[in-house]
Write an enzyme that holds these catalytic residues in place. Sequence first.
Site, PDB file in Angstrom:
ATOM      1  N   ASN A  43       0.797  -1.276   0.165  1.00  0.00           N
ATOM      2  CA  ASN A  43      -0.160   0.163   0.180  1.00  0.00           C
ATOM      3  C   ASN A  43       0.724   1.291  -0.113  1.00  0.00           C
ATOM      4  O   ASN A  43       1.649   1.565   1.031  1.00  0.00           O
ATOM      5  CB  ASN A  43      -0.884  -0.193   1.353  1.00  0.00           C
ATOM      6  CG  ASN A  43      -1.526   1.025   1.383  1.00  0.00           C
ATOM      7  OD1 ASN A  43      -1.843   1.938   0.604  1.00  0.00           O
ATOM      8  ND2 ASN A  43      -2.263   1.508   2.664  1.00  0.00           N
ATOM      9  N   TRP A  44       0.872   1.893  -1.156  1.00  0.00           N
ATOM     10  CA  TRP A  44       1.862   3.009  -1.428  1.00  0.00           C
ATOM     11  C   TRP A  44       1.220   4.413  -0.651  1.00  0.00           C
ATOM     12  O   TRP A  44       1.870   5.470  -0.513  1.00  0.00           O
ATOM     13  CB  TRP A  44       2.212   3.335  -2.629  1.00  0.00           C
ATOM     14  CG  TRP A  44       3.104   2.422  -3.450  1.00  0.00           C
ATOM     15  CD1 TRP A  44       3.622   1.176  -2.964  1.00  0.00           C
ATOM     16  CD2 TRP A  44       3.378   2.461  -4.785  1.00  0.00           C
ATOM     17  NE1 TRP A  44       4.351   0.758  -3.819  1.00  0.00           N
ATOM     18  CE2 TRP A  44       4.147   1.290  -5.006  1.00  0.00           C
ATOM     19  CE3 TRP A  44       3.319   3.253  -5.859  1.00  0.00           C
ATOM     20  CZ2 TRP A  44       4.759   1.112  -6.294  1.00  0.00           C
ATOM     21  CZ3 TRP A  44       3.782   3.142  -6.960  1.00  0.00           C
ATOM     22  CH2 TRP A  44       4.604   1.861  -7.181  1.00  0.00           C
ATOM     23  N   LYS A  45      -0.150   4.111  -0.044  1.00  0.00           N
ATOM     24  CA  LYS A  45      -0.607   5.400   0.220  1.00  0.00           C
ATOM     25  C   LYS A  45      -0.455   6.567  -0.463  1.00  0.00           C
ATOM     26  O   LYS A  45      -0.502   6.224  -1.669  1.00  0.00           O
ATOM     27  CB  LYS A  45      -0.202   5.699   1.824  1.00  0.00           C
ATOM     28  CG  LYS A  45      -0.046   4.435   2.827  1.00  0.00           C
ATOM     29  CD  LYS A  45       0.240   4.894   4.231  1.00  0.00           C
ATOM     30  CE  LYS A  45       0.579   3.500   4.876  1.00  0.00           C
ATOM     31  NZ  LYS A  45       0.146   3.266   6.265  1.00  0.00           N
ATOM     32  N   HIS A  57      -9.474   1.073   4.909  1.00  0.00           N
ATOM     33  CA  HIS A  57      -8.170   1.156   5.757  1.00  0.00           C
ATOM     34  C   HIS A  57      -8.471   1.931   6.791  1.00  0.00           C
ATOM     35  O   HIS A  57      -9.084   3.015   6.593  1.00  0.00           O
ATOM     36  CB  HIS A  57      -7.071   1.718   4.745  1.00  0.00           C
ATOM     37  CG  HIS A  57      -5.801   1.688   5.240  1.00  0.00           C
ATOM     38  ND1 HIS A  57      -5.268   2.605   6.202  1.00  0.00           N
ATOM     39  CD2 HIS A  57      -4.748   0.868   4.839  1.00  0.00           C
ATOM     40  CE1 HIS A  57      -3.924   2.336   6.292  1.00  0.00           C
ATOM     41  NE2 HIS A  57      -3.787   1.234   5.630  1.00  0.00           N
ATOM     42  N   GLU A 102      -6.877   4.638   8.143  1.00  0.00           N
ATOM     43  CA  GLU A 102      -6.401   5.809   7.676  1.00  0.00           C
ATOM     44  C   GLU A 102      -7.781   6.394   7.012  1.00  0.00           C
ATOM     45  O   GLU A 102      -8.053   7.665   7.190  1.00  0.00           O
ATOM     46  CB  GLU A 102      -5.238   6.097   6.617  1.00  0.00           C
ATOM     47  CG  GLU A 102      -4.051   5.732   7.695  1.00  0.00           C
ATOM     48  CD  GLU A 102      -2.831   5.355   6.779  1.00  0.00           C
ATOM     49  OE1 GLU A 102      -2.710   5.359   5.611  1.00  0.00           O
ATOM     50  OE2 GLU A 102      -1.641   5.069   7.247  1.00  0.00           O
ATOM     51  N   GLU A 118      -5.349  -5.292  10.415  1.00  0.00           N
ATOM     52  CA  GLU A 118      -4.435  -4.467  10.751  1.00  0.00           C
ATOM     53  C   GLU A 118      -4.613  -3.528  12.029  1.00  0.00           C
ATOM     54  O   GLU A 118      -5.602  -2.808  11.896  1.00  0.00           O
ATOM     55  CB  GLU A 118      -4.434  -3.161   9.468  1.00  0.00           C
ATOM     56  CG  GLU A 118      -4.215  -3.869   8.273  1.00  0.00           C
ATOM     57  CD  GLU A 118      -3.590  -2.926   7.353  1.00  0.00           C
ATOM     58  OE1 GLU A 118      -2.257  -2.781   6.973  1.00  0.00           O
ATOM     59  OE2 GLU A 118      -4.298  -1.795   7.074  1.00  0.00           O
ATOM     60  N   GLY A 133       2.280   1.739  10.569  1.00  0.00           N
ATOM     61  CA  GLY A 133       3.292   2.934  10.656  1.00  0.00           C
ATOM     62  C   GLY A 133       4.058   3.342  11.866  1.00  0.00           C
ATOM     63  O   GLY A 133       4.600   4.454  11.780  1.00  0.00           O
ATOM     64  N   SER A 191       3.344  -2.412  10.437  1.00  0.00           N
ATOM     65  CA  SER A 191       4.866  -2.294  10.381  1.00  0.00           C
ATOM     66  C   SER A 191       5.598  -3.868  10.342  1.00  0.00           C
ATOM     67  O   SER A 191       6.395  -3.950  10.787  1.00  0.00           O
ATOM     68  CB  SER A 191       5.185  -1.975  12.068  1.00  0.00           C
ATOM     69  OG  SER A 191       4.665  -0.704  12.426  1.00  0.00           O
ATOM     70  N   GLY A 232       2.803  -1.586   4.459  1.00  0.00           N
ATOM     71  CA  GLY A 232       2.884   0.065   4.099  1.00  0.00           C
ATOM     72  C   GLY A 232       4.291   0.694   3.875  1.00  0.00           C
ATOM     73  O   GLY A 232       4.705   0.399   2.437  1.00  0.00           O
ATOM     74  N   GLY A 233       4.856   1.050   4.885  1.00  0.00           N
ATOM     75  CA  GLY A 233       6.168   1.931   4.924  1.00  0.00           C
ATOM     76  C   GLY A 233       7.212   0.900   4.070  1.00  0.00           C
ATOM     77  O   GLY A 233       7.900   1.451   3.170  1.00  0.00           O
TER      78      GLY A 233
HETATM   79  C1  PEP Z   1      -0.820  -0.114   5.872  1.00  0.00           C
HETATM   80  O1  PEP Z   1      -0.429   1.247   5.530  1.00  0.00           O
HETATM   81  O2  PEP Z   1      -1.474  -0.642   5.573  1.00  0.00           O
HETATM   82  C2  PEP Z   1       0.243  -0.634   6.631  1.00  0.00           C
HETATM   83  C3  PEP Z   1       0.255  -1.648   7.179  1.00  0.00           C
HETATM   84  O3  PEP Z   1       1.544   0.352   6.925  1.00  0.00           O
HETATM   85  P1  PEP Z   1       2.743   0.087   7.765  1.00  0.00           P
HETATM   86  O4  PEP Z   1       3.494  -1.273   6.999  1.00  0.00           O
HETATM   87  O5  PEP Z   1       3.861   1.024   7.502  1.00  0.00           O
HETATM   88  O6  PEP Z   1       2.610  -0.065   9.138  1.00  0.00           O
END
Ligand code: PEP
Length: 249
Positions: free
Chosen positions: A9-11, A93, A95, A165, A171, A210, A231-232
């Site tokens: 997920n590049w957000k 998600h 966010e 999640e 993050g 993470s 994500g990251g």
């Molecule tokens: C996400 O954006 O769904 C996510 C899991 O981010 P991260 O891996 O950075 O925690």
Amino acid sequence: MRPSLVVANWKMNGSGDFLRDYVERLELDQPIGIDVVLCPPSIYLADLARVVRGTGVVCGAQDVGIQPVGAHTGEIAAEMIAEVGADWVIVGHSERRIDQNEKDDLVATKAAAALRAGLKPIICVGETLAEREAGHEIAVVERQLEAVVDRVDLEGLACGAIAYEPVWAIGSGMTATAEQAQAMHAFIRDKIAHLDVEIARKVRVVYGGSINPENAEELFGQDDIDGGLVGGAGLDPVQFAHIVYSATS
Ligand code: PEP
């Protein structure tokens, strides 16, 4: 079950140059053997779909509008996402649940809209830190899940995925322990099995929060963790490839 789905997920990150460079540096052996999905901001979907064609990697959107094509300014219909070459879409998600105040009912409607257009939904569920500290994590995930299973066709659910999640792990560098994640994944699968054992066997329940190259292997080694939503670390093609290989080994 062995992990079979890893999603980046590049957000709200990326650019035309970023996506070309990313795919060039991704270096996954063919055939990859599992589903690997890149989810850029929707404005880059068509470009990315062209760039990944023939690589074994596919792409997905990060959100979807609920209405069919029509007078809905600013929205993107599921049919449009499918038309530009995406196969998947993330819905619910955390966010978006937080920033856009998306409620369970809207998330369920988005999952149904995705399925209507032939997209595979990745339905995100997960509790906040306060909810976990209050011992409410199961009740929260159960409520989020029930909203979806009450609304969507279960066969459709089987072709998509549920992403657990925990909000506090996204993050933050604070990954859920393998035991915490496995316990919630087993709960989710069991909940679906009460409706349909075969669907519960087929649906992928992936973990997000993470994930990085160091912790992926242990998480993916758990019985009910069928892959990851990243994500990251998914913004770096070398780290992401490492995570994909942790799922295939
Ligand atoms: C996400 O954006 O769904 C996510 C899991 O981010 P991260 O891996 O950075 O925690």
